[in-house]
Design a protein around this motif. Structure first.
Motif, PDB file in Angstrom:
ATOM      1  N   LEU A  11       0.831  -1.197   0.000  1.00 61.34           N
ATOM      2  CA  LEU A  11       0.000   0.000   0.000  1.00 61.34           C
ATOM      3  C   LEU A  11       0.868   1.250   0.000  1.00 61.34           C
ATOM      4  CD1 LEU A  11      -2.830   1.211   0.134  1.00 61.34           C
ATOM      5  CD2 LEU A  11      -2.748   0.972   2.633  1.00 61.34           C
ATOM      6  N   TRP A  12       1.914   1.250   0.815  1.00 63.65           N
ATOM      7  CA  TRP A  12       2.853   2.387   0.855  1.00 63.65           C
ATOM      8  C   TRP A  12       3.479   2.613  -0.516  1.00 63.65           C
ATOM      9  CZ3 TRP A  12       8.143   2.196  -0.181  1.00 63.65           C
ATOM     10  CH2 TRP A  12       8.835   3.395   0.039  1.00 63.65           C
ATOM     11  N   ALA A  13       3.934   1.539  -1.161  1.00 63.48           N
ATOM     12  CA  ALA A  13       4.601   1.659  -2.450  1.00 63.48           C
ATOM     13  C   ALA A  13       3.646   2.183  -3.523  1.00 63.48           C
ATOM     14  CB  ALA A  13       5.187   0.314  -2.874  1.00 63.48           C
ATOM     15  N   VAL A  14       2.428   1.646  -3.561  1.00 63.31           N
ATOM     16  CA  VAL A  14       1.468   2.069  -4.580  1.00 63.31           C
ATOM     17  C   VAL A  14       1.111   3.540  -4.404  1.00 63.31           C
ATOM     18  CG1 VAL A  14      -0.916   1.792  -5.350  1.00 63.31           C
ATOM     19  CG2 VAL A  14       0.517  -0.218  -5.019  1.00 63.31           C
ATOM     20  N   LEU A  15       0.818   3.955  -3.171  1.00 68.94           N
ATOM     21  CA  LEU A  15       0.444   5.351  -2.938  1.00 68.94           C
ATOM     22  C   LEU A  15       1.610   6.291  -3.228  1.00 68.94           C
ATOM     23  CD1 LEU A  15      -1.700   5.057   0.321  1.00 68.94           C
ATOM     24  CD2 LEU A  15      -2.516   5.601  -1.985  1.00 68.94           C
ATOM     25  N   THR A  16       2.802   5.915  -2.804  1.00 68.17           N
ATOM     26  CA  THR A  16       3.963   6.772  -3.023  1.00 68.17           C
ATOM     27  C   THR A  16       4.233   6.961  -4.508  1.00 68.17           C
ATOM     28  OG1 THR A  16       4.978   6.104  -0.927  1.00 68.17           O
ATOM     29  CG2 THR A  16       6.429   7.063  -2.586  1.00 68.17           C
ATOM     30  N   GLU A  17       4.272   5.861  -5.251  1.00 70.63           N
ATOM     31  CA  GLU A  17       4.586   5.971  -6.675  1.00 70.63           C
ATOM     32  C   GLU A  17       3.459   6.648  -7.444  1.00 70.63           C
ATOM     33  OE1 GLU A  17       7.615   5.564  -7.499  1.00 70.63           O
ATOM     34  OE2 GLU A  17       7.924   4.878  -5.438  1.00 70.63           O
ATOM     35  N   ALA A  18       2.215   6.466  -7.005  1.00 72.89           N
ATOM     36  CA  ALA A  18       1.106   7.180  -7.642  1.00 72.89           C
ATOM     37  C   ALA A  18       1.276   8.684  -7.466  1.00 72.89           C
ATOM     38  CB  ALA A  18      -0.225   6.717  -7.055  1.00 72.89           C
ATOM     39  N   CYS A  19       1.757   9.097  -6.306  1.00 72.94           N
ATOM     40  CA  CYS A  19       1.988  10.524  -6.055  1.00 72.94           C
ATOM     41  C   CYS A  19       3.116  11.066  -6.930  1.00 72.94           C
ATOM     42  CB  CYS A  19       2.312  10.754  -4.582  1.00 72.94           C
ATOM     43  SG  CYS A  19       0.914  10.535  -3.470  1.00 72.94           S
ATOM     44  N   VAL A  20       4.153  10.272  -7.139  1.00 75.58           N
ATOM     45  CA  VAL A  20       5.256  10.705  -8.004  1.00 75.58           C
ATOM     46  C   VAL A  20       4.769  10.872  -9.439  1.00 75.58           C
ATOM     47  CG1 VAL A  20       7.531  10.092  -8.922  1.00 75.58           C
ATOM     48  CG2 VAL A  20       7.007   9.652  -6.520  1.00 75.58           C
ATOM     49  N   VAL A  21       3.986   9.913  -9.923  1.00 70.33           N
ATOM     50  CA  VAL A  21       3.420  10.019 -11.275  1.00 70.33           C
ATOM     51  C   VAL A  21       2.517  11.249 -11.373  1.00 70.33           C
ATOM     52  CG1 VAL A  21       1.895   8.911 -12.953  1.00 70.33           C
ATOM     53  CG2 VAL A  21       3.607   7.548 -11.728  1.00 70.33           C
ATOM     54  N   ILE A  72       7.949   9.621   2.740  1.00 75.51           N
ATOM     55  CA  ILE A  72       7.918   9.879   4.178  1.00 75.51           C
ATOM     56  C   ILE A  72       6.487  10.141   4.651  1.00 75.51           C
ATOM     57  CG2 ILE A  72       8.640  11.494   5.981  1.00 75.51           C
ATOM     58  CD1 ILE A  72      11.260  11.864   4.385  1.00 75.51           C
ATOM     59  N   ILE A  73       5.778  11.006   3.931  1.00 72.90           N
ATOM     60  CA  ILE A  73       4.414  11.366   4.344  1.00 72.90           C
ATOM     61  C   ILE A  73       3.498  10.150   4.332  1.00 72.90           C
ATOM     62  CG2 ILE A  73       2.352  12.662   3.649  1.00 72.90           C
ATOM     63  CD1 ILE A  73       4.358  14.839   2.662  1.00 72.90           C
ATOM     64  N   THR A  74       3.603   9.332   3.282  1.00 72.26           N
ATOM     65  CA  THR A  74       2.754   8.141   3.196  1.00 72.26           C
ATOM     66  C   THR A  74       3.046   7.174   4.330  1.00 72.26           C
ATOM     67  OG1 THR A  74       2.680   8.364   0.791  1.00 72.26           O
ATOM     68  CG2 THR A  74       2.022   6.245   1.696  1.00 72.26           C
ATOM     69  N   ARG A 165      -4.846  14.627   3.583  1.00 75.49           N
ATOM     70  CA  ARG A 165      -5.770  13.768   4.317  1.00 75.49           C
ATOM     71  C   ARG A 165      -5.025  12.621   5.003  1.00 75.49           C
ATOM     72  NH1 ARG A 165      -8.381  18.044   3.078  1.00 75.49           N
ATOM     73  NH2 ARG A 165      -8.072  17.641   0.870  1.00 75.49           N
ATOM     74  N   LEU A 166      -4.359  11.768   4.229  1.00 72.03           N
ATOM     75  CA  LEU A 166      -3.613  10.673   4.837  1.00 72.03           C
ATOM     76  C   LEU A 166      -2.485  11.207   5.709  1.00 72.03           C
ATOM     77  CD1 LEU A 166      -3.195   7.602   5.075  1.00 72.03           C
ATOM     78  CD2 LEU A 166      -1.644   7.769   3.111  1.00 72.03           C
TER      79      LEU A 166
END
Length: 278
Positions: A11-21, A72-74, A165-166
Motif C-alpha cells: 500500500l505504501w509503495a502504490v500510494l507513493t509511486e502514484a503521487c510521483v506520477v 515519508i508522508i505516506t 488527508r492521509l
C-alpha cells in the motif's frame, strides 16, 4: 502478521509511486501557469551572464524530491491511520486480493459531492471575490489549457489527498486522540473536526507561495486562497473520515475537473481562475 506487513508495504509503495506520477502530470500545468514569471527569471539570469536552468533537470529534481517527500508522508500517515481505522480501505483490500467493496453508485456519489464543491468554489470566486479578478487578469493570470488542467487533476486527487488527508489530517487526529485519551475508532467529531479545520488551513496556506508568484499577497488574496481551498477541503476531509481515502480522492478529482478543465473551457468568456483553488 507477516502478510499484514506485506500488505502495508504494498500500500505504501502504490500510494507513493502514484503521487510521483501525479507530480509529473502536474508539471505542464505549473509551467504554463507560471510561464510569465519563469520567462522573467530566465531573462534576469541571461542579463547576469548565467544560463537559464534546464527544464528537464528541474523536472528530474522535482520528481526526486517528490519521491522522498511522499515516501515519508505516506509512511507516517499509514502508521498514524492504523490505530484510528482510517486510511485507504478499498485499495488495501485490493492489494490483499480481496474485493474492494466500492460500488459504482457510491463512487459516483463521492464524485458528485466533489463536483458540487467545485461549483461552490467557482461561484464564490465569481461573486464574493469578483473584485480581485481585474487584478488577476492584469497580472496575466490565465487558466492553462484543457489537457494541462486534466493532467493537473491527478495531482489534486492523488498527491494532495495523500499529503493533506492521509498525512496532515491523520497525524493531527492521532495527536488530538492522544491528548484527549480517546479510544473511539474512527475518531469522534471532537477530534476529527479540529483536525479537518487545521489541515485545511495548512492546505490553503500551502497554495500561497505559488499565488505570490502571480500576484501580491494582500489580505483579500490570502482570504481568497484560504476560503476557496477550505470549501473543497472540508468536503474531502469529511469523506476521508467517514468513507476512506478513496472517497476523498474521487471528490477532489471531480472538484478539480470542474475548476481546471471547466475553467479552461470557459476562460474566453470569464476572467480566469488562477492556482489557489482546490
Amino acid at each position: 502478521m507477516s502478510a499484514q506487513k506485506d500488505g502495508q508495504w504494498r500500500l505504501w509503495a502504490v500510494l507513493t509511486e502514484a503521487c510521483v506520477v501525479a507530480t509529473a502530470a502536474v508539471l505542464p500545468y505549473l509551467y504554463n501557469l507560471l510561464a510569465p514569471r519563469l520567462a522573467e527569471a530566465n531573462e534576469r539570469r541571461i542579463a547576469a551572464g548565467k544560463r537559464p536552468p534546464n527544464r528537464a533537470v528541474l523536472a528530474a529534481a522535482t520528481l526526486a524530491q517528490s519521491q522522498v517527500q511522499f515516501g515519508i508522508i505516506t509512511a507516517l500517515g499509514l502508521r498514524a491511520a492504523r490505530g484510528q481505522r482510517l486510511g485507504a480501505p478499498h485499495l488495501a483490500a485490493l492489494l490483499r486480493g480481496e474485493p474492494a467493496g466500492l460500488p459504482v453508485s457510491r463512487a459516483a456519489r463521492y464524485a458528485a459531492t466533489g463536483a458540487a464543491a467545485g461549483l461552490a468554489v467557482a461561484t464564490l470566486d465569481l461573486t464574493v471575490f469578483r473584485p480581485l479578478r481585474p487584478r488577476l487578469a492584469a497580472a496575466g493570470v490565465r487558466e492553462p489549457g484543457v489537457w494541462q488542467g486534466l493532467l493537473a487533476t491527478f495531482y489534486g486527487a492523488i498527491g494532495e489527498e495523500v499529503l493533506m488527508r492521509l498525512g496532515a489530517q491523520t497525524i493531527l487526529a492521532a495527536g488530538l486522540r492522544w491528548l484527549r485519551r480517546e479510544t473511539a475508532t474512527p475518531p469522534a467529531g471532537a477530534t476529527m473536526w479540529p483536525a479537518i479545520a487545521v489541515s485545511n488551513l495548512l492546505f490553503g496556506a500551502g497554495h500561497l507561495p505559488a499565488t505570490r508568484q502571480l500576484i501580491a499577497l494582500t489580505p483579500a488574496v490570502v482570504a481568497r486562497a484560504l476560503t476557496l481551498n477550505a470549501v473543497a477541503g472540508v468536503a474531502c476531509g469529511y469523506l476521508y473520515w467517514r468513507e476512506g481515502l478513496e472517497a476523498a480522492m474521487l471528490a477532489h478529482g471531480a472538484a478539480d475537473l470542474v475548476l481546471h478543465v471547466g475553467g479552461a473551457l470557459v476562460q474566453d468568456r470569464l476572467a480566469p481562475v488562477p492556482e489557489g483553488a482546490a
